[in-house]
Design an enzyme around this catalytic site. Sequence first.
Site, PDB file in Angstrom:
ATOM      1  N   HIS A  82       0.829  -1.219   0.000  1.00 31.80           N
ATOM      2  CA  HIS A  82       0.000   0.000   0.000  1.00 31.80           C
ATOM      3  C   HIS A  82       0.863   1.268   0.000  1.00 31.80           C
ATOM      4  O   HIS A  82       0.499   2.273   0.618  1.00 31.80           O
ATOM      5  CB  HIS A  82      -0.955   0.032   1.204  1.00 31.80           C
ATOM      6  CG  HIS A  82      -1.965  -1.069   1.220  1.00 31.80           C
ATOM      7  ND1 HIS A  82      -3.240  -0.926   0.731  1.00 31.80           N
ATOM      8  CD2 HIS A  82      -1.885  -2.347   1.662  1.00 31.80           C
ATOM      9  CE1 HIS A  82      -3.911  -2.068   0.874  1.00 31.80           C
ATOM     10  NE2 HIS A  82      -3.108  -2.949   1.434  1.00 31.80           N
TER      11      HIS A  82
ATOM     12  N   ASN B   6     -10.267  -2.843   2.542  1.00 30.76           N
ATOM     13  CA  ASN B   6      -9.965  -2.841   1.115  1.00 30.76           C
ATOM     14  C   ASN B   6     -11.251  -2.640   0.323  1.00 30.76           C
ATOM     15  O   ASN B   6     -12.346  -2.679   0.891  1.00 30.76           O
ATOM     16  CB  ASN B   6      -9.354  -4.188   0.704  1.00 30.76           C
ATOM     17  CG  ASN B   6      -7.863  -4.284   1.032  1.00 30.76           C
ATOM     18  OD1 ASN B   6      -7.178  -3.274   1.199  1.00 30.76           O
ATOM     19  ND2 ASN B   6      -7.373  -5.504   1.112  1.00 30.76           N
TER      20      ASN B   6
ATOM     21  N   HIS C 294      -3.701   1.031  12.137  1.00 28.75           N
ATOM     22  CA  HIS C 294      -3.407  -0.180  12.905  1.00 28.75           C
ATOM     23  C   HIS C 294      -4.734  -0.848  13.264  1.00 28.75           C
ATOM     24  O   HIS C 294      -5.601  -0.217  13.887  1.00 28.75           O
ATOM     25  CB  HIS C 294      -2.638   0.241  14.174  1.00 28.75           C
ATOM     26  CG  HIS C 294      -2.202  -0.901  15.028  1.00 28.75           C
ATOM     27  ND1 HIS C 294      -2.274  -2.216  14.633  1.00 28.75           N
ATOM     28  CD2 HIS C 294      -1.675  -0.919  16.285  1.00 28.75           C
ATOM     29  CE1 HIS C 294      -1.809  -2.986  15.605  1.00 28.75           C
ATOM     30  NE2 HIS C 294      -1.446  -2.233  16.612  1.00 28.75           N
TER      31      HIS C 294
HETATM   32 FE1  HDD Z   1      -2.543  -4.791   5.447  1.00 28.96          FE
HETATM   33  C1  HDD Z   1      -1.090  -1.759   5.108  1.00 28.96           C
HETATM   34  C2  HDD Z   1      -5.520  -3.504   4.298  1.00 28.96           C
HETATM   35  C3  HDD Z   1      -3.926  -7.942   5.479  1.00 28.96           C
HETATM   36  C4  HDD Z   1       0.221  -5.965   6.947  1.00 28.96           C
HETATM   37  N1  HDD Z   1      -3.174  -2.986   4.798  1.00 28.96           N
HETATM   38  C5  HDD Z   1      -2.419  -1.857   4.748  1.00 28.96           C
HETATM   39  C6  HDD Z   1      -3.218  -0.768   4.269  1.00 28.96           C
HETATM   40  C7  HDD Z   1      -4.462  -1.254   4.034  1.00 28.96           C
HETATM   41  C8  HDD Z   1      -4.435  -2.656   4.381  1.00 28.96           C
HETATM   42  C9  HDD Z   1      -5.657  -0.491   3.523  1.00 28.96           C
HETATM   43  C10 HDD Z   1      -2.723   0.651   4.039  1.00 28.96           C
HETATM   44  C11 HDD Z   1      -2.937   1.506   5.241  1.00 28.96           C
HETATM   45  C12 HDD Z   1      -2.495   2.910   4.937  1.00 28.96           C
HETATM   46  O1  HDD Z   1      -3.121   3.535   4.069  1.00 28.96           O
HETATM   47  O2  HDD Z   1      -1.540   3.350   5.562  1.00 28.96           O
HETATM   48  N2  HDD Z   1      -4.326  -5.572   4.912  1.00 28.96           N
HETATM   49  C13 HDD Z   1      -5.455  -4.861   4.563  1.00 28.96           C
HETATM   50  C14 HDD Z   1      -6.585  -5.755   4.521  1.00 28.96           C
HETATM   51  C15 HDD Z   1      -6.131  -6.997   4.839  1.00 28.96           C
HETATM   52  C16 HDD Z   1      -4.708  -6.883   5.099  1.00 28.96           C
HETATM   53  C17 HDD Z   1      -8.000  -5.318   4.198  1.00 28.96           C
HETATM   54  C18 HDD Z   1      -6.879  -8.272   4.955  1.00 28.96           C
HETATM   55  C19 HDD Z   1      -8.114  -8.355   5.283  1.00 28.96           C
HETATM   56  N3  HDD Z   1      -1.941  -6.614   6.062  1.00 28.96           N
HETATM   57  C20 HDD Z   1      -2.664  -7.786   6.016  1.00 28.96           C
HETATM   58  C21 HDD Z   1      -1.911  -8.839   6.653  1.00 28.96           C
HETATM   59  C22 HDD Z   1      -0.736  -8.276   7.102  1.00 28.96           C
HETATM   60  C23 HDD Z   1      -0.778  -6.888   6.704  1.00 28.96           C
HETATM   61  C24 HDD Z   1      -2.378 -10.266   6.814  1.00 28.96           C
HETATM   62  C25 HDD Z   1       0.430  -8.879   7.826  1.00 28.96           C
HETATM   63  C26 HDD Z   1       0.483 -10.011   8.401  1.00 28.96           C
HETATM   64  N4  HDD Z   1      -0.720  -4.018   5.869  1.00 28.96           N
HETATM   65  C27 HDD Z   1       0.243  -4.677   6.539  1.00 28.96           C
HETATM   66  C28 HDD Z   1       1.432  -3.812   6.870  1.00 28.96           C
HETATM   67  C29 HDD Z   1       1.001  -2.440   6.287  1.00 28.96           C
HETATM   68  C30 HDD Z   1      -0.342  -2.743   5.680  1.00 28.96           C
HETATM   69  C31 HDD Z   1       2.742  -4.341   6.458  1.00 28.96           C
HETATM   70  C32 HDD Z   1       1.963  -1.725   5.355  1.00 28.96           C
HETATM   71  C33 HDD Z   1       2.028  -0.306   5.820  1.00 28.96           C
HETATM   72  C34 HDD Z   1       1.271  -0.278   7.041  1.00 28.96           C
HETATM   73  O3  HDD Z   1       0.795  -1.520   7.327  1.00 28.96           O
HETATM   74  O4  HDD Z   1       1.076   0.686   7.744  1.00 28.96           O
HETATM   75  O5  HDD Z   1       1.637  -3.770   8.226  1.00 28.96           O
END
Ligand code: HDD
Length: 704
Positions: A73, A146, A337
């Site tokens: 993202h 999402n 978060h």
């Molecule tokens: Fe995630 C970012 C949505 C599963 C780990 N995720 C991130 C963002 C969105 C989502 C919208 C961007 C937030 C922003 O604008 O700063 N992610 C989802 C959805 C998931 C999902 C809807 C499943 C239902 N994500 C998911 C899993 C993991 C992560 C299973 C780790 C085990 N996601 C992250 C992250 C991020 C992230 C690495 C990258 C930047 C951040 O968090 O702040 O932690």
Amino acid sequence: MPTDEARGKQEQLDPSRARPDDGPLTTNFGTRVDDTDNSLKVGERGPTLLEDFHFREKVTHFDHERIPERVVHARGAGAYGVFRPYESLAEYTKADFLQGPDRETPVFVRFSTVAGSRGSADTVRDVRGFATKFYTREGNYDLVGNNFPVFFIQDAIKFPDFVHAVKPEPDNEIPQAQSAHDTFWDFVSLQPESMHMVLWLMSDRSIPRSYRMMQGFGVHTFRFVNAEGRGTFVKFHWRPVLGTHSLVWEEAQVVAGKDPDYNRRDLWEAIERGDYPEFELAVQLVPEEDEFRFDFDLLDPTKIIPEETVPLRPIGRMVLDKNPDNFFAETEQVAFHTAHVVPGIDFTNDPLLQGRNHSYLDTQLIRLGGPNFEQLPVNRPVAKVTNNQRDGYGQQRVHTGRTSYAPNSISGGCPVLASPDAGAYVHHQERVDGVKIRKRSESFSDHYRQATLFWNSMADWEKEHIVAAYRFELGKVTHPEIRERTVERLNHIDHALATAVAEGLGVTPPAEPAGRNHGRTSPALSQANSPMDTIATRRVAILAADGVSADQVAVLREKLSGGGAMPEVLAPHAGEVRSAEGGTVPVDRAMSTMASVLYDAVCVPGGAESAATLGADGLARHYVAEAFKHGKALAALGEGVEVLRGLALPGLRLAGAGGAVVEDQGVVSSTGGGAAEAEEVVAAFADLIARHRHWGRDSDSTVA
Ligand code: HDD
């Protein structure tokens, strides 16, 4: 008008806002500077001195300007707004911000793509993030969702594998922001739980027309908890007031070059104009005693609860009404978060959600450089923060007093603990028994039935687009066994789908269906059933050259603007063109600076000279032909009809002499030049624009 409560976050941000005209240039330590163009040297041609603190500070700061982009993202755009519930949800949740329409909660929303880097194009085929931070009186609540209601994997431990597979390949970092490559398809074809989400990815949902025209989903089953401690399962849905609409694939690819900032610009400009994006929040509520009444597991994030099974209950509306002042400070530094929750909202044991609750905190530590990221202006809650957390990089607070521990007597035990009655978060009491075990529940093992439901629910044109998307993506895959394996998986979803994809790939189609299609549908899944009743904020190109009918342009402009659309006059050059009536018509943009793909509809008004010029102009012809190819509404008036006729658009019936208005395949035309015909054509044109796209044209190559 926003209430004081809704303005609260902006007022909190005010002292952090820095204006360029707030005094003369200084160093970061406040010393005024009289020259920022020349370093301090020994003589005019001599070496630079170490004591040049201004040079060193300026360059050192610059050297450190970048932070790691989000691991997923990374590319996104954000905006502030307000959320207001329609009524009290006290029966289900004690969350203060859902207690009634008198609560107005400030929000920050960040929309994003997933796979691409920060500088990648907006209109790639990808999932879109829809993350909302509610700055509630009880602390920040983040709904990190999402634009698809399901996810690729069921357990967070698979997330690094999934992301490694979809990201550019590690040897050459190709391709950027694309799933059309071997490692992605290798992974998903070996991971059947991903099949449902991949089907969504191959649908038009993955190329939204606008962030303002896409749905959002919390994905997981969450839990509401009311004041009595009773839990209710809840799924969150955001529904755009403008309907859910998408680009077509070829258009999306062209837009990626013509305007890589297409979705970001659209969001920014809409807010600047005052066309504030609006989304309705709706929930599906399931009593805890009904946990096992479904033919899937509520804890499985690869499943939806069909809306026909549990209807959506609209609970409130969000309006985005303010752009950030600074992209880095706000959109880049905002930290979402999943474990930012408030009393009344709790988790379930969905293993993807449980893992996310670890990952989001962890990632902010590296991305934002330490544990004080919650103090960054965009992240600060409007609720009061008092605790014994101390120090760390970038600490902004000056904690007074001698104690930073609990219990203490020196500070009278402060900060004191809150009781649940005074708003303390209480984790929902759920009895959990079990042995430690690294195993997936059997109830998570059906990977195809809901994919079949999605496929069955699509309109014919949506199915065509899906097949074309699979053919495109798998056509880029070089390992034949990956293509074959994917076709084999698709055969579990639907035999016709697998066969159509196989034929496009030159793979032998499966001889027999892998199972029986259950035949069920969920009409809510089809974009064909999305609201199509407004032309608000639609961009319409009015093509003109010298000799254009000013009267017709005026009718077009007035009627389309009246409906909230954004008509623009495009001509071979900027400035103005002569009108047929002897005056001039101002030109909004030169045709060459824009592109047909950047408009929702195109029309050609009359005026013999103008029509003759446009009919002989390759770019003007391309505007019309490309709009036709992409299923867009078209209109032609008076001699403008000849421009369309000259293109010999396949199978298209156009108005003949006599002025009668003819409508065919989303194209409306009349050779009459009078005001009555113009009014009639424009009214029909507006209806066609509201319907977004017109599929099944005789030349239908929109999916190519
Ligand atoms: Fe995630 C970012 C949505 C599963 C780990 N995720 C991130 C963002 C969105 C989502 C919208 C961007 C937030 C922003 O604008 O700063 N992610 C989802 C959805 C998931 C999902 C809807 C499943 C239902 N994500 C998911 C899993 C993991 C992560 C299973 C780790 C085990 N996601 C992250 C992250 C991020 C992230 C690495 C990258 C930047 C951040 O968090 O702040 O932690």
